[in-house]
Design a protein around this motif. Sequence first.
Motif, mmCIF file in Angstrom:
data_model
loop_
_atom_site.group_PDB
_atom_site.id
_atom_site.type_symbol
_atom_site.label_atom_id
_atom_site.label_comp_id
_atom_site.label_asym_id
_atom_site.label_seq_id
_atom_site.Cartn_x
_atom_site.Cartn_y
_atom_site.Cartn_z
ATOM 1 N N ILE A 1 0.839 -1.200 0.000
ATOM 2 C CA ILE A 1 0.000 0.000 0.000
ATOM 3 C C ILE A 1 0.872 1.247 0.000
ATOM 4 N N LEU A 2 1.914 1.230 0.823
ATOM 5 C CA LEU A 2 2.822 2.375 0.904
ATOM 6 C C LEU A 2 3.530 2.606 -0.431
ATOM 7 N N ALA A 3 3.986 1.529 -1.068
ATOM 8 C CA ALA A 3 4.657 1.652 -2.363
ATOM 9 C C ALA A 3 3.705 2.186 -3.420
ATOM 10 N N ALA A 4 2.460 1.732 -3.387
ATOM 11 C CA ALA A 4 1.465 2.207 -4.355
ATOM 12 C C ALA A 4 1.217 3.700 -4.185
ATOM 13 N N ILE A 5 1.129 4.148 -2.938
ATOM 14 C CA ILE A 5 0.871 5.566 -2.670
ATOM 15 C C ILE A 5 2.054 6.424 -3.115
ATOM 16 N N LEU A 6 3.266 5.931 -2.905
ATOM 17 C CA LEU A 6 4.456 6.698 -3.265
ATOM 18 C C LEU A 6 4.653 6.792 -4.773
ATOM 19 N N THR A 7 4.263 5.747 -5.509
ATOM 20 C CA THR A 7 4.567 5.699 -6.948
ATOM 21 C C THR A 7 3.417 6.157 -7.834
ATOM 22 N N GLU A 8 2.211 6.245 -7.289
ATOM 23 C CA GLU A 8 1.038 6.599 -8.093
ATOM 24 C C GLU A 8 0.673 8.065 -7.882
ATOM 25 N N PRO A 9 0.872 8.920 -8.879
ATOM 26 C CA PRO A 9 0.550 10.353 -8.725
ATOM 27 C C PRO A 9 -0.906 10.603 -8.337
ATOM 28 N N LYS A 10 -1.804 9.748 -8.799
ATOM 29 C CA LYS A 10 -3.225 9.915 -8.494
ATOM 30 C C LYS A 10 -3.503 9.799 -6.995
ATOM 31 N N LEU A 11 -2.606 9.108 -6.288
ATOM 32 C CA LEU A 11 -2.798 8.888 -4.852
ATOM 33 C C LEU A 11 -2.047 9.906 -4.001
ATOM 34 N N HIS A 12 -1.507 10.929 -4.616
ATOM 35 C CA HIS A 12 -0.797 11.962 -3.863
ATOM 36 C C HIS A 12 -1.802 13.006 -3.362
ATOM 37 N N THR A 13 -2.692 12.544 -2.482
ATOM 38 C CA THR A 13 -3.726 13.391 -1.889
ATOM 39 C C THR A 13 -3.663 13.236 -0.375
ATOM 40 N N PRO A 14 -4.299 14.150 0.374
ATOM 41 C CA PRO A 14 -4.254 14.036 1.846
ATOM 42 C C PRO A 14 -4.751 12.698 2.365
ATOM 43 N N MET A 15 -5.849 12.186 1.809
ATOM 44 C CA MET A 15 -6.398 10.923 2.303
ATOM 45 C C MET A 15 -5.376 9.801 2.223
ATOM 46 N N TYR A 16 -4.665 9.724 1.099
ATOM 47 C CA TYR A 16 -3.696 8.644 0.934
ATOM 48 C C TYR A 16 -2.380 8.928 1.654
ATOM 49 N N PHE A 17 -2.076 10.190 1.893
ATOM 50 C CA PHE A 17 -0.923 10.517 2.741
ATOM 51 C C PHE A 17 -1.143 9.964 4.142
ATOM 52 N N PHE A 18 -2.356 10.157 4.678
ATOM 53 C CA PHE A 18 -2.673 9.636 6.008
ATOM 54 C C PHE A 18 -2.744 8.109 5.993
ATOM 55 N N LEU A 19 -3.260 7.547 4.893
ATOM 56 C CA LEU A 19 -3.318 6.089 4.792
ATOM 57 C C LEU A 19 -1.915 5.486 4.769
ATOM 58 N N GLY A 20 -0.979 6.157 4.093
ATOM 59 C CA GLY A 20 0.400 5.685 4.089
ATOM 60 C C GLY A 20 1.010 5.691 5.478
ATOM 61 N N ASN A 21 0.729 6.751 6.233
ATOM 62 C CA ASN A 21 1.211 6.804 7.618
ATOM 63 C C ASN A 21 0.565 5.719 8.471
ATOM 64 N N LEU A 22 -0.720 5.447 8.221
ATOM 65 C CA LEU A 22 -1.404 4.381 8.947
ATOM 66 C C LEU A 22 -0.765 3.027 8.653
ATOM 67 N N SER A 23 -0.361 2.811 7.406
ATOM 68 C CA SER A 23 0.308 1.557 7.046
ATOM 69 C C SER A 23 1.635 1.407 7.787
ATOM 70 N N LEU A 24 2.384 2.508 7.901
ATOM 71 C CA LEU A 24 3.642 2.463 8.664
ATOM 72 C C LEU A 24 3.389 2.130 10.129
ATOM 73 N N LEU A 25 2.347 2.723 10.708
ATOM 74 C CA LEU A 25 2.013 2.449 12.102
ATOM 75 C C LEU A 25 1.607 0.992 12.291
ATOM 76 N N ASP A 26 0.862 0.446 11.328
ATOM 77 C CA ASP A 26 0.451 -0.959 11.429
ATOM 78 C C ASP A 26 1.660 -1.887 11.375
ATOM 79 N N VAL A 27 2.628 -1.564 10.517
ATOM 80 C CA VAL A 27 3.862 -2.355 10.470
ATOM 81 C C VAL A 27 4.581 -2.272 11.817
#
Length: 315
Positions: free
Chosen positions: A48-74
């Motif tokens: 999920i984190l890799a998808a958010i970092l590499t996909e320009p369409k996902l460079h939005t606040p919602m997915y920024f927070f989702l990426g941080n949530l993925s890091l916290l889950d790890v």
Amino acid sequence: MDLGASGNDSVVTEFVLLGLSETPALQPILFTVFLLAYVATLGGNLSILAAILTEPKLHTPMYFFLGNLSLLDVGCISVTVPAMLRRFMSNNRSIPYGACFSQLFCFHLLAGADCFLLTVMAYDRYLAICQPLTYSTLMSWGIQQALVGMSWAFFFTNALTQTVALSTLDFCGPHVINHFYCDLPQLFQLSCSSTQLNELLLFVAAAFMGVAPLVLITVSYAHVAAAVLRIRSAEGRKKAFSTCGSHLTVVSVFYGTGVFSYMRLGSVEASDKDKGIGILNTVISPMLNPLIYSLRNPDVQGALQRVFTGRRPPE
């Protein structure tokens, strides 16, 4: 149990974690199950984190927070499961005093930041749906960074406070923890000194950092629901609700297990049940979150496909 000395001046140097089962025949099975769960969690959240970092369409606040949530889950699953896997392999259930307290500190830091981040994500959905004209201003890049930074600062302070307060307690009786990781309710039961202050601190933390965020999430989604119901198009309502459904599912699991974990202090009988709740909190929830967020999200699914196939995102 190793003690630094005998008598009233004894110093605890380790605890014993009973783990999930004392049956030797179950240890290889449990090791395999939790190893697979750990690998799946790492793979899912890092994807999920890799998808958010590499996909320009996902460079939005919602997915920024989702990426941080993925890091916290790890982080959450890495605090508990690798140590448990080592105990399955070695049959050594002891955990040093310092390692126990370090594990408790890291778990409360990560779980607390998780809690705050879920609240921020609800606020983000409220702004996106109820305040679309000012959304980009109210959720700018600087504000996103500030919100994530605040979550780490608040819960670092809380985790440090809880850990320092716990270190002032005396442990002079049995040092066997009926759990698979170190946590406050189980350690309170082992203390031979008063835990009144510690329980008060935990209650205050639960009120300000647990109940208050839940109220804010509820209020945010009440406004979202009211706004969505005013949309005349059925397709528009469906799309708006679909962006919130995944988050509400994660919130329900997170808070449902958290309430059972920390609202039954002093209950010795609850220890075995707490193991099941602990598995939901530290293993099942981090493992399912990537599935929940990607299952009905075509943007995330498309980004994941490009990550796995090596294709570049469309210009």
